[in-house]
Motif scaffolding. Structure first.
Motif, PDB file in Angstrom:
ATOM      1  N   LEU A 179      36.755  48.375  27.396  1.00 17.36           N
ATOM      2  CA  LEU A 179      36.158  48.792  28.665  1.00 17.36           C
ATOM      3  C   LEU A 179      37.137  48.620  29.819  1.00 17.36           C
ATOM      4  O   LEU A 179      37.783  47.577  29.950  1.00 17.36           O
ATOM      5  CB  LEU A 179      34.900  47.970  28.936  1.00 17.36           C
ATOM      6  CG  LEU A 179      34.051  48.376  30.147  1.00 17.36           C
ATOM      7  CD1 LEU A 179      33.378  49.723  29.900  1.00 17.36           C
ATOM      8  CD2 LEU A 179      32.998  47.300  30.444  1.00 17.36           C
ATOM      9  N   VAL A 180      37.246  49.641  30.676  1.00 22.85           N
ATOM     10  CA  VAL A 180      38.097  49.570  31.865  1.00 22.85           C
ATOM     11  C   VAL A 180      37.263  49.561  33.147  1.00 22.85           C
ATOM     12  O   VAL A 180      37.435  48.680  33.993  1.00 22.85           O
ATOM     13  CB  VAL A 180      39.127  50.714  31.882  1.00 22.85           C
ATOM     14  CG1 VAL A 180      39.887  50.742  33.216  1.00 22.85           C
ATOM     15  CG2 VAL A 180      40.110  50.552  30.720  1.00 22.85           C
ATOM     16  N   PRO A 181      36.339  50.528  33.352  1.00 23.97           N
ATOM     17  CA  PRO A 181      35.519  50.462  34.569  1.00 23.97           C
ATOM     18  C   PRO A 181      34.679  49.188  34.588  1.00 23.97           C
ATOM     19  O   PRO A 181      34.352  48.621  33.541  1.00 23.97           O
ATOM     20  CB  PRO A 181      34.618  51.704  34.459  1.00 23.97           C
ATOM     21  CG  PRO A 181      35.237  52.569  33.439  1.00 23.97           C
ATOM     22  CD  PRO A 181      35.974  51.676  32.505  1.00 23.97           C
ATOM     23  N   PHE A 182      34.344  48.740  35.765  1.00 26.07           N
ATOM     24  CA  PHE A 182      33.462  47.592  36.001  1.00 26.07           C
ATOM     25  C   PHE A 182      34.144  46.244  35.764  1.00 26.07           C
ATOM     26  O   PHE A 182      33.625  45.218  36.211  1.00 26.07           O
ATOM     27  CB  PHE A 182      32.184  47.666  35.150  1.00 26.07           C
ATOM     28  CG  PHE A 182      31.543  49.014  35.130  1.00 26.07           C
ATOM     29  CD1 PHE A 182      31.108  49.606  36.307  1.00 26.07           C
ATOM     30  CD2 PHE A 182      31.398  49.720  33.944  1.00 26.07           C
ATOM     31  CE1 PHE A 182      30.523  50.864  36.296  1.00 26.07           C
ATOM     32  CE2 PHE A 182      30.824  50.980  33.928  1.00 26.07           C
ATOM     33  CZ  PHE A 182      30.390  51.545  35.103  1.00 26.07           C
ATOM     34  N   THR A 183      35.276  46.203  35.069  1.00 28.11           N
ATOM     35  CA  THR A 183      35.915  44.913  34.806  1.00 28.11           C
ATOM     36  C   THR A 183      36.532  44.331  36.081  1.00 28.11           C
ATOM     37  O   THR A 183      36.578  43.107  36.237  1.00 28.11           O
ATOM     38  CB  THR A 183      36.985  45.043  33.721  1.00 28.11           C
ATOM     39  OG1 THR A 183      37.944  46.046  34.106  1.00 28.11           O
ATOM     40  CG2 THR A 183      36.365  45.433  32.389  1.00 28.11           C
ATOM     41  N   GLY A 184      37.007  45.190  36.985  1.00 25.57           N
ATOM     42  CA  GLY A 184      37.523  44.688  38.259  1.00 25.57           C
ATOM     43  C   GLY A 184      36.425  44.051  39.083  1.00 25.57           C
ATOM     44  O   GLY A 184      36.581  42.951  39.610  1.00 25.57           O
ATOM     45  N   GLN A 185      35.278  44.739  39.171  1.00 25.37           N
ATOM     46  CA  GLN A 185      34.145  44.179  39.900  1.00 25.37           C
ATOM     47  C   GLN A 185      33.683  42.872  39.268  1.00 25.37           C
ATOM     48  O   GLN A 185      33.321  41.924  39.974  1.00 25.37           O
ATOM     49  CB  GLN A 185      32.982  45.179  39.919  1.00 25.37           C
ATOM     50  CG  GLN A 185      33.275  46.457  40.691  1.00 25.37           C
ATOM     51  CD  GLN A 185      33.674  47.590  39.762  1.00 25.37           C
ATOM     52  OE1 GLN A 185      34.531  47.398  38.892  1.00 25.37           O
ATOM     53  NE2 GLN A 185      33.075  48.744  39.939  1.00 25.37           N
ATOM     54  N   CYS A 186      33.693  42.834  37.947  1.00 22.62           N
ATOM     55  CA  CYS A 186      33.259  41.619  37.252  1.00 22.62           C
ATOM     56  C   CYS A 186      34.167  40.452  37.619  1.00 22.62           C
ATOM     57  O   CYS A 186      33.690  39.333  37.856  1.00 22.62           O
ATOM     58  CB  CYS A 186      33.272  41.857  35.747  1.00 22.62           C
ATOM     59  SG  CYS A 186      32.588  40.492  34.781  1.00 22.62           S
ATOM     60  N   ALA A 187      35.484  40.702  37.682  1.00 24.59           N
ATOM     61  CA  ALA A 187      36.416  39.633  38.049  1.00 24.59           C
ATOM     62  C   ALA A 187      36.162  39.157  39.478  1.00 24.59           C
ATOM     63  O   ALA A 187      36.222  37.954  39.769  1.00 24.59           O
ATOM     64  CB  ALA A 187      37.857  40.126  37.899  1.00 24.59           C
ATOM     65  N   VAL A 188      35.883  40.084  40.394  1.00 24.78           N
ATOM     66  CA  VAL A 188      35.583  39.694  41.778  1.00 24.78           C
ATOM     67  C   VAL A 188      34.349  38.790  41.816  1.00 24.78           C
ATOM     68  O   VAL A 188      34.344  37.736  42.467  1.00 24.78           O
ATOM     69  CB  VAL A 188      35.346  40.934  42.667  1.00 24.78           C
ATOM     70  CG1 VAL A 188      34.840  40.508  44.052  1.00 24.78           C
ATOM     71  CG2 VAL A 188      36.624  41.733  42.825  1.00 24.78           C
ATOM     72  N   HIS A 189      33.306  39.193  41.110  1.00 24.53           N
ATOM     73  CA  HIS A 189      32.070  38.409  41.138  1.00 24.53           C
ATOM     74  C   HIS A 189      32.259  37.043  40.488  1.00 24.53           C
ATOM     75  O   HIS A 189      31.715  36.040  40.968  1.00 24.53           O
ATOM     76  CB  HIS A 189      30.944  39.192  40.460  1.00 24.53           C
ATOM     77  CG  HIS A 189      30.606  40.481  41.148  1.00 24.53           C
ATOM     78  ND1 HIS A 189      30.562  40.598  42.518  1.00 24.53           N
ATOM     79  CD2 HIS A 189      30.317  41.721  40.648  1.00 24.53           C
ATOM     80  CE1 HIS A 189      30.238  41.845  42.839  1.00 24.53           C
ATOM     81  NE2 HIS A 189      30.090  42.537  41.733  1.00 24.53           N
ATOM     82  N   ARG A 190      33.042  36.983  39.410  1.00 29.34           N
ATOM     83  CA  ARG A 190      33.332  35.671  38.815  1.00 29.34           C
ATOM     84  C   ARG A 190      34.075  34.793  39.820  1.00 29.34           C
ATOM     85  O   ARG A 190      33.799  33.596  39.951  1.00 29.34           O
ATOM     86  CB  ARG A 190      34.169  35.825  37.541  1.00 29.34           C
ATOM     87  CG  ARG A 190      33.389  36.250  36.316  1.00 29.34           C
ATOM     88  CD  ARG A 190      34.173  35.965  35.041  1.00 29.34           C
ATOM     89  NE  ARG A 190      35.463  36.632  35.023  1.00 29.34           N
ATOM     90  CZ  ARG A 190      35.678  37.847  34.540  1.00 29.34           C
ATOM     91  NH1 ARG A 190      34.669  38.541  34.038  1.00 29.34           N
ATOM     92  NH2 ARG A 190      36.889  38.375  34.537  1.00 29.34           N
ATOM     93  N   GLY A 191      35.032  35.397  40.533  1.00 29.62           N
ATOM     94  CA  GLY A 191      35.770  34.641  41.543  1.00 29.62           C
ATOM     95  C   GLY A 191      34.870  34.117  42.639  1.00 29.62           C
ATOM     96  O   GLY A 191      35.030  32.982  43.106  1.00 29.62           O
ATOM     97  N   GLN A 192      33.897  34.918  43.054  1.00 28.83           N
ATOM     98  CA  GLN A 192      32.975  34.472  44.101  1.00 28.83           C
ATOM     99  C   GLN A 192      32.160  33.267  43.646  1.00 28.83           C
ATOM    100  O   GLN A 192      31.946  32.324  44.421  1.00 28.83           O
ATOM    101  CB  GLN A 192      32.045  35.626  44.483  1.00 28.83           C
ATOM    102  CG  GLN A 192      32.748  36.757  45.229  1.00 28.83           C
ATOM    103  CD  GLN A 192      31.861  37.973  45.416  1.00 28.83           C
ATOM    104  OE1 GLN A 192      31.110  38.354  44.506  1.00 28.83           O
ATOM    105  NE2 GLN A 192      31.922  38.593  46.572  1.00 28.83           N
ATOM    106  N   ILE A 193      31.713  33.281  42.396  1.00 27.99           N
ATOM    107  CA  ILE A 193      30.934  32.156  41.881  1.00 27.99           C
ATOM    108  C   ILE A 193      31.822  30.927  41.708  1.00 27.99           C
ATOM    109  O   ILE A 193      31.410  29.791  42.033  1.00 27.99           O
ATOM    110  CB  ILE A 193      30.264  32.541  40.548  1.00 27.99           C
ATOM    111  CG1 ILE A 193      29.305  33.724  40.761  1.00 27.99           C
ATOM    112  CG2 ILE A 193      29.507  31.351  39.978  1.00 27.99           C
ATOM    113  CD1 ILE A 193      28.245  33.513  41.821  1.00 27.99           C
ATOM    114  N   LEU A 194      33.044  31.114  41.233  1.00 30.27           N
ATOM    115  CA  LEU A 194      33.973  29.988  41.092  1.00 30.27           C
ATOM    116  C   LEU A 194      34.281  29.369  42.454  1.00 30.27           C
ATOM    117  O   LEU A 194      34.367  28.142  42.589  1.00 30.27           O
ATOM    118  CB  LEU A 194      35.263  30.453  40.419  1.00 30.27           C
ATOM    119  CG  LEU A 194      35.149  30.741  38.917  1.00 30.27           C
ATOM    120  CD1 LEU A 194      36.374  31.513  38.433  1.00 30.27           C
ATOM    121  CD2 LEU A 194      35.001  29.442  38.131  1.00 30.27           C
TER     122      LEU A 194
END
Length: 540
Positions: free
Chosen positions: A233-248
């Motif tokens: 998977l390529v789409p959505f993985t960038g957004q997923c990384a941003v959201h993980r960063g926000q929670i971290l």
């Protein structure tokens, strides 16, 4: 027989979410694919990041359906062409395909599911033009069509559209409930992959906008699992990384958060969607500012701006941290005048209060904190309630009301603790300590400040750590606080208690209490002796 076997393997790969295999197998079959397999090829190509191949497959499918006289089938391909082109920024071409689909539907029955899908493009047109009432109406029509036809993709999209617009209409609890309902179908595997990814990201983004960190954390974990289950998977993985960063970041893992934001920027660049990196860069700047890396923060904010993302109020807070309070206040006042809508303002107001209090604009700060409290009560999200309580406490302390400040600071501590947000808990503890000190409970104040200092040190939050050290009087002659030093200097300049109160915007009673503390800490009996001590120890 070979082509039949290849198609069977491709379809099986698609069903098990092996997008790369499905894409390779279908691409190798040449021009003999039918409409269904071309749709599968287009979806696989999109999910492995080959937008050009996706568009070519959709165009072929569209032409096949037109030639076969299948108008509704052609409409479906035109819908997907419009969606893919709009997502990658080719809005004019995408709008053209949406208009073609509408024209094709002109002679079709009034109630077909394809009309519901084309409402999605209508929804985003209204949204882009700020026509929120029309957008909400369109979102409702999408949901109604989905329910009539039992279409899971359309239902998830319609509920998401409705939910976000209800949130922007200051009906946040209703909007979040709609988003939860949309996520039921996604989590159950009822929604196709492209729609599922879009709904995941819209849900988490909406939660972040209203500081509903509990929901954001839960769905970010689910999105991470969903992405990990699809290695190609390529789409959505960038957004997923941003959201993980926000929670971290929320949980104080600043180094890991920065790694996620960097990963998001890399993924956006590789997928050709680098302009989407603005949010990640702004978040990166916020973390660097908290850590005291001001130059790196400024660079990140500049890069975010270059992608069209306004990194506020982080940039204003960076100005304040660098001692440029006047410039920070000017920025905040402009933003308060420009930013409308409770959701958008909820992101601005906490930083605005901090800047206004630092600039001694207490009336404006109190109005801003009151507005934030009202929004937080309306939204009902614990993160925003914690921010509102903290801001109310900061304003109360600046207005010489330590009792109210203490109660609000303790509420903020409790709420942030429930969200497992150590940096914010420590900031609230600093406010508790300052309030206790104003109430002459020095032992308890030191206990709270010491706990906060320990957390700031562990997190690497340098500016906050330095503030806590200062409040604990480390290295301060006589153990005086910053405010007590101000009072002592004004006494030495010949000011009366009333004059000091006026200049520092305090009550006479508070000034008298500060003087009592000064006499006790310096072990002197009078104003004259205190001034003499100050001269002897270069405090003036």
């Amino acid at each position: 027989m070979g082509i039949v076997d290849d198609l069977a393997r491709a379809r099986e790969a698609f069903e098990r979410r092996d997008w790369a295999t499905a894409y390779d197998q279908l691409s190798a079959t040449g021009d003999g694919l039918g409409p269904d397999d071309l749709q599968t090829l287009a979806t696989s190509a999109y999910l492995v990041g080959d937008d050009d191949a996706c568009i070519r497959a959709l165009q072929r499918g569209y032409r096949l359906q037109v030639d076969a006289g299948d108008t509704l089938g052609a409409v479906r391909f035109a819908f997907w062409l419009a969606m893919v082109l709009n997502v990658r920024g080719e809005v004019a071409i995408g709008s053209g395909w949406a208009a073609r689909a509408e024209r094709l539907l002109a002679d079709q029955p009034a109630d077909v599911v394809e009309r519901g899908y084309l409402r999605i493009h209508e929804f985003f047109r209204h949204l882009a033009q700020g026509e929120y009432a029309e957008a909400l109406r369109t979102g409702t029509e999408i949901t109604e069509a989905a329910r009539r036809f039992g279409d899971a993709d359309l239902l998830a999209q319609g509920l998401t559209c409705q939910g976000r617009l209800l949130m922007y209409s200051n009906r946040v609890p209703e909007g979040l409930a709609m988003l939860d309902e949309a996520m039921v179908g996604v989590a159950a595997g009822e929604v196709s992959p492209i729609f599922a990814g879009q709904v995941y990201c819209a849900m988490i983004e909406g939660c972040q906008e209203v500081s509903d960190f509990s929901r954001a954390s839960a769905w970010t974990t689910a999105l991470t699992r969903w992405c990990d289950s699809q290695p190609d998977l390529v789409p959505f993985t960038g957004q997923c990384a941003v959201h993980r960063g926000q929670i971290l970041r929320l949980h104080g893992a600043f180094g890991a958060a920065l790694e996620e934001f960097d990963d998001a920027c890399r993924r956006y660049a590789e997928s050709g969607k680098q302009a989407a990196a603005g949010l990640a860069l702004s978040e990166c700047g916020d973390v660097q500012r908290i850590r005291g890396d001001f130059a790196l923060a400024e660079t990140a904010y500049d890069q975010a701006s270059s992608f069209g993302y306004d990194p506020q109020p982080g940039r204003a807070l960076l100005l304040l941290a660098r001692g440029r309070a006047t410039a920070a206040i000017a920025v905040i006042r402009r933003l308060l005048a420009e930013v409308g809508g409770p959701v958008q303002r909820s992101r601005l107001l906490p930083g605005a209060v901090e800047v206004l209090v630092a600039g001694a604009s207490l009336d404006e700060a109190e109005q801003t904190a009151t507005e934030l409290t009202g929004i937080a009560e309306s939204f009902g999200c614990s993160g925003l309630r914690a921010m509102a309580a903290y801001c109310a406490g900061v304003v109360a302390l600046a207005a010489d009301d330590p009792e109210r400040s203490l109660s609000q600071a303790r509420l903020a501590t409790q709420l942030w603790s429930g969200l497992q947000a150590p940096y914010e808990v420590a900031r609230a503890k600093v406010l508790v300590g300052r309030s206790l000190r104003q109430l002459d409970d020095e032992d308890s104040a030191v206990e709270e400040l010491t706990a906060a200092l320990r957390t700031f040190t562990e997190l690497g939050a340098v500016p906050a750590r330095q503030e806590a050290e200062k409040l604990l009087n480390r290295g301060t002659p006589g153990g005086l606080t910053g405010r007590e030093l101000e009072v002592l200097r004004l006494v030495a300049a010949g000011n009366s208690n009333t004059e000091i109160a006026r200049r520092l915007v305090l009550s006479d009673k508070t000034v008298a209490r500060h003087l009592t503390n000064i006499f006790a800490k310096l072990d002197v009996p009078s104003r004259t002796a205190a001034v003499a001590y100050a001269h002897d120890h270069d405090l003036l």
